[in-house]
Design an enzyme around this catalytic site. Structure first.
Site, PDB file in Angstrom:
ATOM      1  CE  LYS A   1      56.714  53.544  58.627  1.00  0.00           C
ATOM      2  NZ  LYS A   1      56.610  52.324  57.815  1.00  0.00           N
TER       3      LYS A   1
ATOM      4  CE  LYS B   1      54.206  44.993  55.103  1.00  0.00           C
ATOM      5  NZ  LYS B   1      55.561  44.978  55.433  1.00  0.00           N
TER       6      LYS B   1
ATOM      7  CD  GLU C   1      57.891  42.574  54.266  1.00  0.00           C
ATOM      8  OE1 GLU C   1      58.243  42.141  55.370  1.00  0.00           O
ATOM      9  OE2 GLU C   1      57.369  43.697  54.112  1.00  0.00           O
TER      10      GLU C   1
ATOM     11  CD  GLU D   1      53.077  45.005  59.340  1.00  0.00           C
ATOM     12  OE1 GLU D   1      53.414  45.002  58.129  1.00  0.00           O
ATOM     13  OE2 GLU D   1      53.612  45.752  60.168  1.00  0.00           O
TER      14      GLU D   1
ATOM     15  CB  CYS E   1      55.250  57.201  72.946  1.00  0.00           C
ATOM     16  SG  CYS E   1      54.453  55.860  73.803  1.00  0.00           S
TER      17      CYS E   1
ATOM     18  CG  ASN F   1      58.204  58.939  73.704  1.00  0.00           C
ATOM     19  OD1 ASN F   1      57.075  59.140  74.124  1.00  0.00           O
ATOM     20  ND2 ASN F   1      58.647  59.421  72.557  1.00  0.00           N
ATOM     21  N   GLY F   2      59.283  55.331  76.109  1.00  0.00           N
ATOM     22  CA  GLY F   2      60.174  54.269  76.566  1.00  0.00           C
ATOM     23  C   GLY F   2      59.513  53.451  77.656  1.00  0.00           C
TER      24      GLY F   2
ATOM     25  NE  ARG G   1      57.894  59.201  64.370  1.00  0.00           N
ATOM     26  CZ  ARG G   1      59.177  58.904  64.566  1.00  0.00           C
ATOM     27  NH1 ARG G   1      59.539  58.077  65.492  1.00  0.00           N
ATOM     28  NH2 ARG G   1      60.096  59.443  63.825  1.00  0.00           N
TER      29      ARG G   1
ATOM     30  CG  HIS H   1      59.903  18.510  57.047  1.00  0.00           C
ATOM     31  ND1 HIS H   1      60.317  17.194  57.040  1.00  0.00           N
ATOM     32  CD2 HIS H   1      60.516  19.102  55.990  1.00  0.00           C
ATOM     33  CE1 HIS H   1      61.168  17.004  56.048  1.00  0.00           C
ATOM     34  NE2 HIS H   1      61.305  18.151  55.393  1.00  0.00           N
TER      35      HIS H   1
ATOM     36  CD1 TRP I   1      50.933  52.007  69.544  1.00  0.00           C
ATOM     37  CD2 TRP I   1      52.487  51.002  70.817  1.00  0.00           C
ATOM     38  NE1 TRP I   1      51.015  50.701  69.162  1.00  0.00           N
ATOM     39  CE2 TRP I   1      51.950  50.056  69.926  1.00  0.00           C
ATOM     40  CE3 TRP I   1      53.480  50.593  71.705  1.00  0.00           C
ATOM     41  CZ2 TRP I   1      52.372  48.736  69.893  1.00  0.00           C
ATOM     42  CZ3 TRP I   1      53.897  49.282  71.679  1.00  0.00           C
ATOM     43  CH2 TRP I   1      53.346  48.365  70.778  1.00  0.00           C
TER      44      TRP I   1
HETATM   45  O1  M6R Z   1      62.106  50.948  61.625  1.00  0.00           O
HETATM   46  P1  M6R Z   1      62.519  49.504  61.551  1.00  0.00           P
HETATM   47  O2  M6R Z   1      62.775  49.062  60.171  1.00  0.00           O
HETATM   48  O3  M6R Z   1      63.664  49.198  62.468  1.00  0.00           O
HETATM   49  O4  M6R Z   1      61.253  48.740  62.090  1.00  0.00           O
HETATM   50  C1  M6R Z   1      61.249  47.354  62.272  1.00  0.00           C
HETATM   51  C2  M6R Z   1      59.857  46.834  62.343  1.00  0.00           C
HETATM   52  O5  M6R Z   1      59.180  47.368  63.453  1.00  0.00           O
HETATM   53  C3  M6R Z   1      59.056  47.145  61.087  1.00  0.00           C
HETATM   54  O6  M6R Z   1      59.685  46.655  59.956  1.00  0.00           O
HETATM   55  C4  M6R Z   1      57.634  46.521  61.177  1.00  0.00           C
HETATM   56  O7  M6R Z   1      57.717  45.148  61.150  1.00  0.00           O
HETATM   57  C5  M6R Z   1      56.754  47.075  60.052  1.00  0.00           C
HETATM   58  N1  M6R Z   1      55.468  47.409  60.573  1.00  0.00           N
HETATM   59  C6  M6R Z   1      56.581  46.135  58.940  1.00  0.00           C
HETATM   60  O8  M6R Z   1      55.635  46.520  58.007  1.00  0.00           O
END
Ligand code: M6R
Length: 602
Positions: free
Chosen positions: A597, A482, A478, A485, A2, A99-100, A27, A501, A75
């Site tokens: 974001k 990626k 990671e 996502e 948001c 927001n929040g 974001r 395992h 959001w």
């Molecule tokens: O802004 P931050 O690094 O604290 O955010 C943490 C995660 O929300 C962020 O890394 C998220 O996993 C990304 N979308 C990864 O690509």
């Protein structure tokens, strides 16, 4: 996540709000809205989806006189992304954006409903406006009504409220979610981060948790639990770091390609000929520190996990890593000889910020590795090392991860130096590799084209396993993150040695295994793990400097002299693979569904 923008003044309010919200667009959001009070006229508009929809709805609406205005990108947390659930939320004569998360909203809502108040939306936010109007009816004083309202709210919030009962005022409150006030003479701006007001406001005040107040006639009155408070404004940067695609198809693609250049900036002045230096740190800061605890979320958590190998191996200091949202509720035992490190691209992640506050309450020293100066986490930390990655627009983080990892690698050497745990030879070897990293991050066109071509074979199947060992296990996590996502395909990262395992039960030709097989770290071990999967007919995409005959697809990397150079080179391969699969599937690479974001709710 948001976004909030507010404005009080004579200028065209609609454009200020929409342009400001546009700055926050990357974001992530699913609906947007604005509300304006100008003289006796009150107007509000909402639209589901992108901001263009709101622009279209407001194309015949213009403001010409003094007035107050608030805007929001939502959001969804409570209730679906519908127009009714979009902000601003209306009472009978007031509007609110927020927001929040208001954690006690159900209790408040029930009590208000019992008094006959009708709710239009499913959101927690709507409670704020009804609560305000209830107190206003009782007290006949908008400020005290707002104050009473804020005192009833539990949870995280940054909120703005405008009301016909006091049409030239914007009420604000902040607790746990970011909010700032911008000033340019008599004009006053509000925003959830500074980008919407850069170039408009000249000075800024970053609100602290527990602060609330109002803006009226060019002045701001600020309060906290102790009463009225004076505050000092600071100059707001004039330079908007404009992110443009610069000919790339997507921001994410551009950000992958620019990793080589920005890595030069990350190491500049820090990696010296014979030592590592951080002007942000000094020896004293590490006095009596015997352990490290790192907290982060998502990609930043993967950088933290990578760092835990480096800290223990290089600096010989115990290092524990925790996902911030887990750490918060586990009743952790915290010792004052532990340095508490947070990692965050945005510096606004609610879970990470709250974990940091917990550690501070327990008396720990804190350090953050962050990409955004003046963010909440930077301001809350004792010390901050900025990653210098520049603005990252792609929701799927790439260059932020690369620079976080680099800073943490440097930090492991820095701590090793201070603790006298690192020999001259090791230091020299690591420094040489660090200085070479920008080169290892150059994206080679042939490699990109190869990945683009082979991506067509990875659009189906029943799942991906990214596997690696040691430092390459966090990289596997990671790589999988990626992919999921932006492709929406199921992908998991796993330590290669752990496959037998349990997960190996899934192995068949529809199981895609992306194997990270560095030459410099346990090559023979990971090779055996991949052979076990190949024997069960899993489809193998191997990434290695060493040719591997059992691979169905093979990407040969160039570096085989240092694990971190292999790490960064393989990181590029996994980023490009996710990108190209997502493109083939026709997904929105930069703004994937359901993601934000900056995750400012817990
Ligand atoms: O802004 P931050 O690094 O604290 O955010 C943490 C995660 O929300 C962020 O890394 C998220 O996993 C990304 N979308 C990864 O690509």
């Amino acid at each position: 996540m948001c976004g909030i923008v507010g404005y009080l003044g004579n200028k065209e309010k609609k454009e200020i709000l929409l342009d400001g919200l546009q700055e926050l667009e990357y974001r992530g959001y699913d609906s947007a809205g604005i509300a304006v009070i100008e003289g006796e006229k009150l107007n509000s508009f909402k639209a589901v989806g992108k901001l263009e929809n709101l622009r279209e709805k407001t194309k015949n609406f213009h403001t010409e006189h003094f007035g107050v205005s608030i805007g929001h990108t939502r959001w969804a947390t409570h209730g679906k992304p519908t127009e009714l659930n979009a902000h601003p939320h209306i009472g009978n004569y007031s509007y609110v954006v927020h927001n929040g998360i208001i954690e006690n909203y159900q209790i408040l809502k029930k009590a208000l409903q019992a008094e006959g108040i009708t709710f239009l939306s499913q959101t927690d936010t709507e409670t704020i406006v009804h609560l305000f109007e209830k107190y206003h009816k009782e007290l006949h004083d908008p400020f005290n009504a707002f104050k009473q309202t804020v005192q009833r709210l539990e949870g995280a919030y940054a909120t703005l409220l405008i009301t016909e009962a006091d049409p030239e005022t914007i009420y604000f409150a902040k607790n746990g979610s970011p909010m700032l006030i911008g000033f340019d003479g008599d004009e006053i701006y509000f925003a959830s981060s500074d980008t919407p007001i850069i170039g408009k406001a000249k000075e800024v005040y970053y609100l602290e948790d527990g602060e609330y107040g109002f803006a009226k006639a060019g002045t701001v009155k600020l309060y906290n639990a102790s009463g009225e408070k004076s505050f000092t404004k600071q100059a707001l940067t004039k330079d908007k770091v404009l992110a443009q695609k610069e000919g790339y198809r997507f921001f994410m693609e551009k950000e992958i390609y620019e990793q080589s250049r920005i890595m030069g900036e990350t190491i500049m002045g820090r990696v010296l000929d014979e030592s590592i230096d951080f002007e942000e740190l000094d020896k004293e800061f590490f006095k009596d520190i015997h352990a490290l605890k790192i907290c982060a979320c998502g990609t930043s958590y993967h950088a933290a996990l990578t760092a835990s190998y480096l800290f223990e191996r290089i600096a010989k200091i115990p290092c524990h890593v925790e996902i911030a949202s887990e750490f918060r509720y586990k009743e952790p035992l915290l010792n004052k000889d532990t340095l508490f490190i947070t990692i965050s691209q945005s510096g606004e992640t609610a879970d990470t910020l709250e974990a940091l506050k917990m550690a501070k309450r327990a008396g720990l020293r804190s350090l953050t590795v962050c990409n955004v100066d003046n963010s909440s986490i930077v301001r809350e930390s004792d010390r901050a090392i900025l990653t210098r990655a520049g603005i990252e627009k792609g929701v799927a983080s790439t260059k932020a991860f690369a620079t976080q990892t680099m800073v943490l690698w440097m930090l492991s050497l820095y701590v090793g130096q201070i603790k006298g745990m690192i020999s001259k030879e090791v230091l020299q070897k690591e420094i040489a590799a660090m200085l070479h990293t920008p080169k290892a991050l150059i994206v080679n066109d042939t490699l990109h084209e190869k990945i683009r071509r082979l991506s067509k074979r990875y659009l189906h199947g029943h799942g991906f396993f990214f596997i690696g060992r040691d430092l390459f296990y966090p990289l596997a996590l990671e790589g999988a993150l990626k992919l999921k996502e932006i492709s929406y395909l199921h992908a998991e990262g796993y330590p290669a040695g752990e496959m037998k395992h349990g997960p190996i039960a899934l192995a068949d030709s529809g199981l895609f295994t992306v194997a990270l097989m560095p030459k410099t770290l346990h090559y023979e071990k990971i090779k055996s793990n991949v052979e076990e999967l190949s024997a069960r007919d899993a489809t193998i995409l191997a990434i290695s400097p060493e040719p591997f005959e059992l691979a169905d697809d093979f990407i040969q990397t160039a570096y085989d002299s240092h694990p971190m150079l292999e790490f960064f080179e393989m990181m590029i391969v996994t980023q490009l693979l996710a990108l190209e699969i997502s493109v083939r599937l026709g997904n929105d690479v930069d703004m994937p569904r359901n993601l934000a974001k900056s995750v400012t709710v817990e």
